[in-house]
Structure formats: structure tokens, C-alpha cells
Write a protein that holds these residues in place. Structure first.
Motif, PDB file in Angstrom:
ATOM      1  N   UNK A  11      15.554  -8.698 -11.494  1.00  0.00           N
ATOM      2  CA  UNK A  11      14.962  -7.912 -12.851  1.00  0.00           C
ATOM      3  C   UNK A  11      14.008  -6.599 -12.274  1.00  0.00           C
ATOM      4  N   UNK A  12      14.389  -5.457 -11.937  1.00  0.00           N
ATOM      5  CA  UNK A  12      13.643  -4.517 -11.264  1.00  0.00           C
ATOM      6  C   UNK A  12      13.045  -3.781 -12.365  1.00  0.00           C
ATOM      7  N   UNK A  13      11.767  -3.686 -12.101  1.00  0.00           N
ATOM      8  CA  UNK A  13      10.809  -3.206 -13.181  1.00  0.00           C
ATOM      9  C   UNK A  13       9.863  -2.108 -12.532  1.00  0.00           C
ATOM     10  N   UNK A  14       9.567  -1.078 -13.376  1.00  0.00           N
ATOM     11  CA  UNK A  14       8.570  -0.105 -13.080  1.00  0.00           C
ATOM     12  C   UNK A  14       7.412   0.171 -14.198  1.00  0.00           C
ATOM     13  N   UNK A  15       6.501   0.296 -13.944  1.00  0.00           N
ATOM     14  CA  UNK A  15       5.154   0.632 -15.033  1.00  0.00           C
ATOM     15  C   UNK A  15       4.709   1.741 -14.756  1.00  0.00           C
ATOM     16  N   UNK A  16       4.675   2.528 -15.967  1.00  0.00           N
ATOM     17  CA  UNK A  16       3.712   3.824 -16.002  1.00  0.00           C
ATOM     18  C   UNK A  16       2.713   3.328 -16.638  1.00  0.00           C
ATOM     19  N   UNK A  17       1.491   3.279 -15.551  1.00  0.00           N
ATOM     20  CA  UNK A  17       0.332   2.544 -16.301  1.00  0.00           C
ATOM     21  C   UNK A  17      -0.450   3.585 -16.640  1.00  0.00           C
ATOM     22  N   UNK A  18      -0.971   3.338 -17.980  1.00  0.00           N
ATOM     23  CA  UNK A  18      -1.781   4.246 -18.761  1.00  0.00           C
ATOM     24  C   UNK A  18      -3.017   4.639 -17.993  1.00  0.00           C
ATOM     25  N   UNK A  19      -3.477   3.696 -17.000  1.00  0.00           N
ATOM     26  CA  UNK A  19      -4.929   3.693 -16.468  1.00  0.00           C
ATOM     27  C   UNK A  19      -4.827   4.994 -15.602  1.00  0.00           C
ATOM     28  N   UNK A  20      -3.483   5.365 -14.822  1.00  0.00           N
ATOM     29  CA  UNK A  20      -3.409   6.504 -14.086  1.00  0.00           C
ATOM     30  C   UNK A  20      -3.349   7.698 -14.873  1.00  0.00           C
ATOM     31  N   UNK A  21      -3.223   7.896 -16.354  1.00  0.00           N
ATOM     32  CA  UNK A  21      -3.048   8.866 -16.993  1.00  0.00           C
ATOM     33  C   UNK A  21      -4.560   9.349 -17.733  1.00  0.00           C
ATOM     34  N   UNK A  22      -5.449   8.449 -17.381  1.00  0.00           N
ATOM     35  CA  UNK A  22      -6.761   8.410 -18.100  1.00  0.00           C
ATOM     36  C   UNK A  22      -7.643   9.629 -17.725  1.00  0.00           C
ATOM     37  N   UNK A  23      -8.427  10.065 -18.527  1.00  0.00           N
ATOM     38  CA  UNK A  23      -9.175  11.319 -18.243  1.00  0.00           C
ATOM     39  C   UNK A  23     -10.089  10.786 -17.153  1.00  0.00           C
ATOM     40  N   UNK A  24     -10.361  11.749 -16.113  1.00  0.00           N
ATOM     41  CA  UNK A  24     -11.439  11.684 -15.152  1.00  0.00           C
ATOM     42  C   UNK A  24     -12.761  12.022 -15.545  1.00  0.00           C
ATOM     43  N   UNK A  25     -13.598  11.509 -14.774  1.00  0.00           N
ATOM     44  CA  UNK A  25     -15.165  12.021 -15.239  1.00  0.00           C
ATOM     45  C   UNK A  25     -15.338  13.534 -15.610  1.00  0.00           C
ATOM     46  N   UNK A  26     -14.765  14.372 -14.869  1.00  0.00           N
ATOM     47  CA  UNK A  26     -14.861  15.843 -15.210  1.00  0.00           C
ATOM     48  C   UNK A  26     -14.056  16.294 -15.979  1.00  0.00           C
ATOM     49  N   UNK A  27     -13.233  15.623 -16.889  1.00  0.00           N
ATOM     50  CA  UNK A  27     -12.501  15.983 -18.124  1.00  0.00           C
ATOM     51  C   UNK A  27     -10.974  16.241 -17.575  1.00  0.00           C
ATOM     52  N   UNK A  28     -10.765  16.381 -16.588  1.00  0.00           N
ATOM     53  CA  UNK A  28      -9.145  16.455 -16.004  1.00  0.00           C
ATOM     54  C   UNK A  28      -8.586  14.799 -16.176  1.00  0.00           C
ATOM     55  N   UNK A  29      -7.417  15.015 -15.809  1.00  0.00           N
ATOM     56  CA  UNK A  29      -6.576  13.598 -15.711  1.00  0.00           C
ATOM     57  C   UNK A  29      -6.632  13.132 -14.400  1.00  0.00           C
ATOM     58  N   UNK A  30      -6.580  11.890 -14.233  1.00  0.00           N
ATOM     59  CA  UNK A  30      -6.623  11.211 -12.915  1.00  0.00           C
ATOM     60  C   UNK A  30      -5.242  11.559 -12.278  1.00  0.00           C
ATOM     61  N   UNK A  31      -3.983  11.887 -12.835  1.00  0.00           N
ATOM     62  CA  UNK A  31      -3.217  12.228 -12.133  1.00  0.00           C
ATOM     63  C   UNK A  31      -2.537  13.554 -12.895  1.00  0.00           C
ATOM     64  N   UNK A  32      -2.756  14.743 -11.969  1.00  0.00           N
ATOM     65  CA  UNK A  32      -2.464  15.823 -12.589  1.00  0.00           C
ATOM     66  C   UNK A  32      -0.971  15.949 -12.732  1.00  0.00           C
TER      67      UNK A  32
END
Ligand code: FAD
Length: 417
Positions: free
Chosen positions: A33-54
Motif C-alpha cells: 500500500x504506497x501512501x503519501x501525506x500532504x502534511x498540513x504542518x508544512x503549509x502552516x504560517x511561518x513566524x513572519x506571516x508567510x507560509x512555511x512552504x512557498x
């Protein structure tokens, strides 16, 4: 008899070629069962207001995952795509599909290792093993001529001993057939913000780029002047985005270089490419050896005369390419538009942030994390830390030349606004 099912958890290893985890999962199971997760933690807001993954890296990643699904479909497989945290889903998938074992490639940076430790703990309660593979480096840790704790901190020593005493393994062949666990649904891919991210993500695109790099008459075979080489501005393969998410394995790149060497003899650009792969390994092994303290203990002198407002103003000018220093601004503008910057550019803008405007290097590294298409934790934080300790630590001699960077910055007129 109950059939053996293995869950293959893809992370930064989005390829079929040279993928030991996948090869072993297929060999040791009745179905996978091959699985990939788009983990919401990587789309979170960074400290400066941008997103952690542009946006640029997000698009590249989405394209790469979509390409992996396509590649698996072609050999009778598929990829279960889930938007969510691995810890929240893997135990449920294990129970639902009666999975016997979970396979993944081990990461080195704290965020990633914390996630796999959490998954491991949850699986332990279900009496299911999480098997770790090592597939991100040119040299496997067990092939190194020293245990992780004894890896030399000086790059030159690491390089010398590794090249002398360790071997680069052959690539694992890409599987040609997959037998899948029967699942009702395979999940929706998130939509890319734009389709025209250049370069495009995915294993096929990465391999195409590698072939182009070495085709007859390509730039890599051009003779490089001694000065250009000394400036380290000589050659850029632009392979880093595919290497960062594992669409290309470092061994695949290494053997492409060796193949070219056999045909055309030695070349400065070939050695340059292998040197880059060694740097990449070095930073990963440094993270493994020292964990987060590899960079968290590096403190530079910051301008403490600045109020918070003044500090933020300077930082934003650097981010937006409005410092008044022509070259720094050009490089930062390129980063913001393309997600890429040459190594020479990265050295220069980092030197400027740390030693000229004297801001905290962690802020610069965090901005690179958001913007770089090839962001990779060990390479980014490791290189920044290397520059930050550069002025003081004799270990960095020959690897980061602060005086030279400052001289290069001085060549341009700097007009602070
Ligand atoms: P080439 O010169 O063609 O090198 C081939 C490959 O070797 C690269 O694709 C890369 O995977 C590896 N490599 C080369 N130099 C280095 C190095 N110094 N450290 C680690 N790997 C190296 N590289 C990343 O992949 N991700 C990052 O997040 C990253 N952040 C950086 C931050 C700073 C401040 C600095 C100074 C460097 C950073 N680098 C990072 C390293 C390097 O700048 C890029 O790997 C390189 O510019 C990518 O271009 P290329 O593929 O043409 O490299």
C-alpha cells in the motif's frame, strides 16, 4: 494463509529508481500500500506571516507526487494520497488493511524525525514494526569508514576519508510490477496553484534533466577558466530541486558522472558535481551526529542598537531585495521570482545578512526555507550555520572564506535606505 501486506510510506523519496525501500517491500510482501501525506504542518504560517512552504516549492512537490502516482499506475500500482498528518492516519490504515509492516526512509532533521518517532510509538502499540531505510545520501551510513559519532566535523577530513575508504553502491533497479492492497479510494491530489512551475517536478522530469546535462555538446563539457572555478561560479547543474524531494537519487547522479568520466576523461565540472553531493551528505551526517545542536548553538553578533521596528524594516528590505546593494537585491529578487539562487548568490546574501546588516542568521535561514524550491533542512540550516560560524571557527577554513565574500560585497556600492 494470511497474505503479508506492507505499507510503503513515501516522503522525500518520490521515485521508482534506486529505491531500496520499494524494492524490498515488493520482494517481502504479497501486496503493498504506497501512501503519501500532504502534511498540513508544512503549509502552516511561518513566524513572519508567510507560509512555511512557498508556492513555487508547493507546486514542485505536487507535480512530483502526481508523477509518482502516474509512474506507479503504469506498473499496476497506485498511490494513496492523504491530506493529513501521518500519525493520525497510519495506525488506522494498518488496522483497516491488516498491514504487517510499515516501511519508510529515515530523515535527519528534527521535525521529520519527531513525526516518524510518533508513528513508531503508535505502531508499537499495534505490534507493528516501522522499518527504516537510508536512501537520501550518496554513502550509506553503514558504509562509512567511521561510526556516526566519529564523523569528522571538518569537511575536508570527511571527504578525504570517505572517498578513500567507502564505496558508492550501485542503484537499485526500478520495479516493473506492483501488486496492490485493494483499497476503495486512492484520494484526491491537491490542486497546484499554477501548472507552469519551472523546472517541473517528478522523477521523469529529473531524469530528463540529468540526461540533458550530459548530452553531447552540453555546457558541462565546456572548459572552465581557473578564475571562474576559483569564484565557484563555474557551473550549476540545477539538479537540487529533484534531489531535495528524492525524484533523483544522489547515486543516480553519481553514476551519470562516472559514466561521463569513462567516456570523456576527468573534468573540473564532474569533480564539482561530486563535491556538491559530498557536501550534501556531510550536512546530513552532521545533523545525524549533532542533531539540532549542530546549528542551534551557533550565535552571531547582531546589531542590538536596533529597535524591533528597525530590525524588521532591515529584514524585510533584505527579503524583498530592497537593501540598496545592487547584487544582493538582484539575487533576492531572483529567489522571490524563481525559488532558485546559485550557490555563489546564497553565500553572498547570507554573508550580507549576517555580517553587514548584522541580523540573526536564523531569520535568513527561515526565509530561505519558505522560498527555496530545493529547500532541504540539513543543506539549508547546515550551510547557514557554516557561514555563521565562518568568522570564528578554524574548522570552516577553506570551506567558507568570509574575507573573500566581504570583498565581493565591497565591490558594489551599498546605499542603505
Ligand atoms: P551544483 O553545484 O550543480 O551541485 C550539485 C548538487 O550537489 C546540488 O544539486 C546539491 O544537491 C548538492 N550541493 C552542492 N553544493 C552543496 C552545498 N554547499 N550543500 C549541500 N548540498 C550541496 N542546497 C539544497 O539543496 N537545499 C537547500 O536548502 C540549500 N540551502 C542553502 C543555503 C545557503 C545559505 C547556502 C550557501 C547553500 C545552500 N544550499 C542548499 C547548497 C547549494 O547552494 C545548492 O545545493 C546549489 O546551489 C544548488 O544548485 P545546483 O543543483 O546547480 O548545484
Amino acid at each position: 494463509m494470511k497474505s503479508k501486506k506492507i505499507l510503503v510510506w513515501f516522503r522525500n523519496d518520490l521515485r521508482l529508481h534506486d529505491n531500496e525501500m520499494l524494492v524490498e517491500a515488493i520482494a517481502k510482501s504479497d501486496s503493498i500500500l504506497p501512501v503519501y501525506f500532504f502534511d498540513p504542518r508544512y503549509a502552516e504560517e511561518a513566524l513572519d506571516g508567510g507560509t512555511k512552504t512557498g508556492i513555487i516549492r508547493s507546486n514542485f512537490l505536487i507535480q512530483s507526487v502526481a508523477a509518482l502516482r502516474e509512474a506507479l499506475l503504469k506498473i499496476g500500482g497506485n498511490l494513496l494520497v492523504i491530506s493529513g498528518k501521518p500519525e493520525d492516519h497510519i495506525p488506522a490504515l494498518v488496522e483497516k488493511y491488516e498491514i504487517a509492516e510499515v516501511y519508510h526512509h529515515r530523515e535527519v532533521a528534527t521535525e521529520e524525525t519527531t513525526i516518524s518517532s510518533n508513528v513508531e510509538d503508535l505502531l508499537w502499540k499495534l505490534r507493528v514494526n516501522l522499518k527504516h531505510f537510508i536512501g537520501h545520501t550518496l554513502y550509506n551510513k553503514e558504509d562509512l569508514p567511521f561510526p556516526i559519532k566519529d564523523i569528522p566535523d571538518v569537511f575536508a577530513q570527511f571527504k578525504k576519508k570517505t572517498e578513500r575508504d567507502a564505496m558508492v553502491k550501485d542503484c537499485f533497479p526500478a520495479p516493473t510490477e506492483v501488486i496492490l492492497v485493494e483499497a476503495e479510494e486512492w484520494g484526491e491530489m491537491p490542486l497546484a496553484v499554477t501548472d507552469d512551475t519551472k523546472p517541473a517536478g517528478g522523477e521523469e522530469e529529473g531524469i530528463k534533466h540529468l540526461k540533458e546535462l550530459f548530452k553531447e555538446g552540453a555546457e558541462i563539457y565546456l572548459k572552465v577558466s581557473a578564475k571562474a572555478h576559483a569564484d565557484k561560479a563555474a557551473f550549476s547543474s540545477m539538479l537540487s530541486p529533484w534531489l531535495a524531494v528524492g525524484c533523483l537519487s544522489p547515486r543516480k547522479v553519481y553514476w551519470a558522472v562516472k559514466n561521463a568520466e569513462r567516456k570523456f576523461g576527468n573534468h573540473t565540472n564532474f569533480s564539482h558535481l561530486i563535491l556538491g553531493l559530498l557536501w550534501r551528505d556531510y550536512f546530513r551526517f552532521m545533523f545525524k551526529k549533532h542533531t539540532v545542536s549542530f546549528f542551534s548553538e551557533v550565535v552571531t553578533e547582531t546589531n542590538d542598537q536596533l529597535t524591533e521596528q528597525e530590525y524588521n524594516k532591515l529584514l524585510n528590505q533584505w527579503k524583498e531585495g530592497r537593501t540598496g546593494h545592487v547584487t544582493v537585491d538582484q539575487y533576492m529578487t531572483e529567489l522571490n521570482h524563481t525559488g532558485f539562487m546559485s550557490h555563489a548568490g546564497r553565500l553572498l546574501v547570507a554573508t550580507f545578512l549576517i555580517y553587514v546588516i548584522k541580523l540573526n542568521w536564523l531569520d535568513g535561514a527561515a526565509y530561505f526555507e519558505q522560498k527555496l524550491i530545493d529547500y532541504s533542512p540539513a543543506s539549508n540550516w547546515g550551510n547557514w550555520a557554516n557561514i555563521a560560524i565562518g568568522a570564528k571557527d578554524p574548522r570552516s577554513k577553506n570551506t567558507f572564506d568570509l574575507d573573500k565574500q566581504i570583498k565581493m560585497l565591497d565591490l558594489e556600492i551599498f546605499v542603505p535606505s
